[in-house]
Each structure stands twice: as structure tokens, then as C-alpha cells.
Design a protein around this motif. Sequence first.
Motif: not given
Length: 247
Positions: A101, A104-105, A108, A115
Motif C-alpha cells: 500500500a 503504491s502510494t 501513484a 494499486a
Amino acid sequence: MDWGRAKNVLIYAFLVLNLLLCYQLWMDLRDQASANLDFTSLSAETQAVMEQKGIRVLCPIPAATPQLPDITYRYSGEEQNEEPVELKVPIDSKLIYSSFAELSTSLADQITDIANYRFDSQESEVGKFILHPLVDHKWSLFRVRLELINSDQKIVAYRWPKIEIGATNSDEDIQKVLPASQALSSLIEKYFPADSVVKEIELGYYGELFNSESQVASPMWRFMLENGNAYYVDAISADIISPKTTE
């Protein structure tokens, strides 16, 4: 205080505790082996072939047989063999394992919808993490690869095929997938070479990279061997794609 007697009591207590811990460990290992390596879903004939050919299965054999439709998708990005795009700021490669997570952030703003990708430890290699896009946030689209290039414990670049996954087909096209045990039996009896070791079994979709109009992908069982070879079995028609046919 009788220290000799107290010492004996402590010794006996430790012995009982060790016995209990050993028993619990044995029960846990037995339960794990029973859950992960339960070959009762394979016929006696298949198990006999396994023994004869020295084939081992070191992963669970999924029991679920969901109803899945074919999907449509289109490859609309740059060629997969182009040079990787360097990241503006390298990212700790450990995040691929510890906090996807957070990874992914961090990516992004450069890799849209990362994600909705899944890390594939079986296809990854030294210096390159492999991820696959997900269909309905659950099923991997095999053979379509997002590559995260890593060096010196940092992810430093990426190679991203831009995939557009269309809406699933109508309810009329949804079919129940064949059991993984049935697909595995066919591979064991006819395709796997002697001494093969199955490391992972996963249900997903089989994709190809063609810069063309929308294409159709069928549900597929993927069987990964210890030597890195992947065998795919169409989860509807039972057609088999072996390493030789994927070249």
C-alpha cells in the motif's frame, strides 16, 4: 526452603512445558500439511503417476471453482521492450514485501492504478519485480507485466504496459471453472517432466501483448514449477499451454 525439592519441581515443570510445546508444534505441522498437501482430490491413478515420475506438489491445490466470464482488454501503451522510465525518487525495494500500500502510494503519481496490480514473486528475478494487472481487483492477468527495476535495494525505474481492461461479458457467458485438481491431473499424467516440483497454483486470466483492437482473455489456471516454467490450463475448455507453446 527445600531447594532440592524446588529444583526437581522446576525441572518437571519445564519437561511438561516442553512436551506440550512439542505436541502443539506437531499438531500445527500436521494440520498445515493436511491443509496444503491434501492429495485426496487427485485420483489414485494420478497419485501413482506422481510417484512413478517423482513429481512433487509443494503448494495447496485450490478447491474453489468460481463462475467467471471471458474478459476483453486492449494493449494501448508503448512497446514492452523500450528502455525503462527512471523514477524521480528511488523507493525502498523492501516495500514490495512489507507494505505494498505504501509502495503504491509512492508510485501513484507516475504509475496510474498501480494499486490494482499484484506482485508476482514466482516470475520476479534479480533486479526486476514483476506485477500483473488485476481483473475485478482479484484475478491476475498473466503475461501482462509491469516491471519494477531495482538496484542497491532501491526501485529505480519501471517499464509499464498500459492495459485497458473492458467490462466483463454478459451473465450468459459466465461459466463455472474446472477444478484445479482436474487440470493438475492432466499435467501430471501427460505434460510434466520427471522430477517436476509444483510451487504455486493460481487462477487468473491469460493475456498477450498486442497493440491492436480489443482481445478476449479466458480464465486460466497457472501452474508454476520450481525450474521457472509455467503451464497454463484453460479453466473452461481445459486446453493446455505448455512452455513450448508460449514461445
